[in-house]
Design an enzyme around this catalytic site. Structure first.
Site, PDB file in Angstrom:
ATOM      1  N   LYS A  24      19.961  23.133 -21.971  1.00 36.54           N
ATOM      2  CA  LYS A  24      21.247  22.459 -22.162  1.00 36.54           C
ATOM      3  C   LYS A  24      22.355  23.404 -22.630  1.00 36.54           C
ATOM      4  O   LYS A  24      23.525  23.209 -22.286  1.00 36.54           O
ATOM      5  CB  LYS A  24      21.092  21.286 -23.121  1.00 36.54           C
ATOM      6  N   ALA A  35      18.396  20.711 -34.579  1.00 38.89           N
ATOM      7  CA  ALA A  35      19.737  21.281 -34.429  1.00 38.89           C
ATOM      8  C   ALA A  35      19.894  21.988 -33.086  1.00 38.89           C
ATOM      9  O   ALA A  35      20.731  22.871 -32.942  1.00 38.89           O
ATOM     10  CB  ALA A  35      20.028  22.255 -35.580  1.00 38.89           C
ATOM     11  N   GLY A  36      19.093  21.578 -32.102  1.00 42.89           N
ATOM     12  CA  GLY A  36      19.187  22.160 -30.769  1.00 42.89           C
ATOM     13  C   GLY A  36      20.128  21.380 -29.872  1.00 42.89           C
ATOM     14  O   GLY A  36      20.991  20.623 -30.345  1.00 42.89           O
ATOM     15  N   PRO A  57      17.727  26.048 -41.637  1.00 41.85           N
ATOM     16  CA  PRO A  57      18.895  25.318 -42.153  1.00 41.85           C
ATOM     17  C   PRO A  57      20.230  25.862 -41.674  1.00 41.85           C
ATOM     18  O   PRO A  57      21.197  25.108 -41.561  1.00 41.85           O
ATOM     19  CB  PRO A  57      18.753  25.443 -43.675  1.00 41.85           C
TER      20      PRO A  57
END
EC number: 1.1.1.25
Length: 277
Positions: A65, A128-129, A154
């Site tokens: 993506k 967090a991808g 983080p």
């Protein structure tokens, strides 16, 4: 016949061809929709070949993506905000329009199909991808009281917090940073369930949670949803509805019509259970 595909690695598990076949039958469209396996180092090459062979549009899934975002020559506002793309529409002059329908698909499933109101709620987003970044803005547009992003690394969660800080009350950190907080909704946007694994979420975080949602879909409870059930959560939902809703948005981008989704969600659940038995 117009040709479309979903591109990813792995890809054989994808139910996107089943969904778009249902949409085509429902709307009277003539189209071919298939899966496309791209080597991890060959995304752009695979896209170019598909287009040269007459491809009209693509859905993009794990792990491409971000590469799709970089390859697009034009972006919709929601794709630009997400920094990730899950839909291509090939246009004239070698232009590629990149869109991201993940967020609207998730929000429609939660708010319409599940009738879960997001305003004022405290939401924990795991990961967090590309999957996570695609849903943050649509979630914030629902005005939750807090959107917390937890990630094994983080720094990536904090980077997303900074990227969207002007759009709502958002914070980011490691899973351990949120121990002691209570969340109404927990969403798994990691790819752990794809590998039959469990994200490193402390059991404490499930206390008082009304809805636990895994963006990946399965014929049975994912490891994440199974773990949530052992912590007393009873409202457990996988990403089947989200998959259909985001596919409907892609179909709209390609064909100018948004298909009905309720029957297709039911058909997909039946299909998943059929192949699991």
């Amino acid at each position: 016949m117009d040709t479309y595909a979903v591109i990813g690695n792995p890809i054989t598990h994808s139910k996107s061809p089943f969904i778009h076949t249902q949409f085509a039958q429902q709307t009277g469209r003539s189209m071919c929709y298939t899966t496309l396996l791209a080597p991890l180092d060959g995304f752009e090459r695979t896209v170019t070949t598909f287009r040269e062979n007459g491809g009209i549009g693509l859905n993009i899934t794990v792990p491409f993506k971000f590469e799709a975002y970089a390859l697009a020559t034009r972006l919709t506002d929601r794709a630009r905000a997400a920094h990730a793309v899950n839909t291509f529409r090939f246009e004239q002059e070698n232009e590629i329009l990149g869109d991201n329908t993940d967020g609207v698909g998730l929000v429609r499933d939660i708010t319409i199909n599940l009738d879960f109101a997001l305003p004022g709620k405290h939401v924990l987003l795991m990961g967090a991808g590309g999957a996570a970044s695609g849903v943050i803005l649509p979630l914030l547009q629902q005005k939750p009281g807090l959107l917390a992003i937890a990630n094994r690394t983080p720094d990536k969660a904090i980077a997303l917090q900074q990227q969207f800080v002007n759009h709502g009350n958002i914070t980011g950190g490691h899973y351990q940073d949120f121990i002691g907080q209570q969340f109404d909704l927990i969403i798994n946007a990691t790819s752990a369930s794809l590998h039959n694994a469990l994200p490193p979420i402390p059991a404490d975080l499930f206390h008082g949670t009304a809805l636990v949602y895994d963006m990946l879909y399965s014929s049975k409870l994912t490891p994440f949803l199974e773990f949530a059930s052992t912590q007393g959560v009873t409202n457990l939902v996988d990403g089947t509805g989200m998959l259909v809703e985001q596919a409907a948005e892609s179909f709209l981008l390609w064909h100018g019509i948004r298909p009905e989704t309720q029957n297709v969600i039911r058909q997909l659940r039946d299909e998943l259970h059929l192949h699991a038995s």
